[in-house]
Design a protein around this motif. Structure first.
Motif, PDB file in Angstrom:
ATOM      1  N   GLU A   2       1.253   6.376  -1.930  1.00  0.00           N
ATOM      2  CA  GLU A   2       0.234   5.668  -1.167  1.00  0.00           C
ATOM      3  C   GLU A   2      -0.873   5.197  -2.097  1.00  0.00           C
ATOM      4  OE1 GLU A   2       0.086   5.017   2.115  1.00  0.00           O
ATOM      5  OE2 GLU A   2       1.710   6.266   2.877  1.00  0.00           O
ATOM      6  N   ARG A   3      -1.352   3.979  -1.860  1.00  0.00           N
ATOM      7  CA  ARG A   3      -2.455   3.447  -2.661  1.00  0.00           C
ATOM      8  C   ARG A   3      -3.749   4.211  -2.332  1.00  0.00           C
ATOM      9  NH1 ARG A   3      -2.359  -1.066  -5.233  1.00  0.00           N
ATOM     10  NH2 ARG A   3      -0.850  -2.063  -3.870  1.00  0.00           N
ATOM     11  N   THR A   4      -4.525   4.466  -3.365  1.00  0.00           N
ATOM     12  CA  THR A   4      -5.836   5.089  -3.187  1.00  0.00           C
ATOM     13  C   THR A   4      -6.894   4.031  -3.497  1.00  0.00           C
ATOM     14  OG1 THR A   4      -5.960   5.814  -5.480  1.00  0.00           O
ATOM     15  CG2 THR A   4      -4.988   7.355  -3.903  1.00  0.00           C
ATOM     16  N   SER A   5      -8.099   4.280  -3.063  1.00  0.00           N
ATOM     17  CA  SER A   5      -9.181   3.366  -3.441  1.00  0.00           C
ATOM     18  C   SER A   5      -9.611   3.720  -4.851  1.00  0.00           C
ATOM     19  CB  SER A   5     -10.342   3.492  -2.459  1.00  0.00           C
ATOM     20  OG  SER A   5     -10.817   4.803  -2.443  1.00  0.00           O
ATOM     21  N   GLY A   6      -9.845   2.712  -5.634  1.00  0.00           N
ATOM     22  CA  GLY A   6     -10.286   2.989  -6.999  1.00  0.00           C
ATOM     23  C   GLY A   6      -9.498   2.320  -7.971  1.00  0.00           C
ATOM     24  N   ASP A  15       0.820  -1.208   0.000  1.00  0.00           N
ATOM     25  CA  ASP A  15       0.000   0.000   0.000  1.00  0.00           C
ATOM     26  C   ASP A  15       0.856   1.262   0.000  1.00  0.00           C
ATOM     27  OD1 ASP A  15      -2.395  -1.391  -0.068  1.00  0.00           O
ATOM     28  OD2 ASP A  15      -2.585  -1.432   2.108  1.00  0.00           O
ATOM     29  N   ASN A  49      -3.279   4.293  -9.316  1.00  0.00           N
ATOM     30  CA  ASN A  49      -4.047   4.414  -8.063  1.00  0.00           C
ATOM     31  C   ASN A  49      -3.162   4.725  -6.869  1.00  0.00           C
ATOM     32  OD1 ASN A  49      -6.568   3.954  -9.298  1.00  0.00           O
ATOM     33  ND2 ASN A  49      -6.185   1.752  -9.268  1.00  0.00           N
ATOM     34  N   ARG A  50      -2.306   5.721  -7.049  1.00  0.00           N
ATOM     35  CA  ARG A  50      -1.405   6.163  -5.984  1.00  0.00           C
ATOM     36  C   ARG A  50      -1.457   7.687  -5.863  1.00  0.00           C
ATOM     37  NH1 ARG A  50       1.075   1.592  -3.444  1.00  0.00           N
ATOM     38  NH2 ARG A  50       1.107  -0.023  -5.025  1.00  0.00           N
TER      39      ARG A  50
END
Length: 95
Positions: A91-95, A28, A76-77
């Protein structure tokens, strides 16, 4: 060329290797030094990347995204630079 699962925006060729690296990681949080990014990209980061937070902006509006931000946003970061340490936290994002 658009990347699978991405918006309709074309991925700039010079940042495709950073996209592939970030997209292919399960963690993540990924921390890369400027030197590691330069090795991935195959060219030196511009001086502005080393001194200006704005170069690393995570614009949500596709019309406001910079060519470099497409590489992490489409993976997605988000990017959080720590300029004094010469690292960027993705950082990983939702989506």
């Amino acid at each position: 060329m658009t990347m699978p699962g991405s918006s309709s925006l074309a991925m700039p060729a010079e940042f495709r290797s950073l996209y592939k690296y970030l997209h292919g990681r399960y963690a993540d949080t990924i921390v890369l030094t400027f030197a590691q990014m330069e090795d991935l990209l195959g060219f030196p980061l511009p001086d502005t990347a080393r001194v200006e937070q704005a170069w690393w902006a995570n614009a949500a509006d596709p019309d406001s995204q910079s060519p470099q931000s497409l590489s992490w946003m489409q993976a997605n970061r988000t990017a959080t630079p720590r300029l004094s340490a010469q690292v960027v936290v993705f950082e990983r994002t939702s989506g």
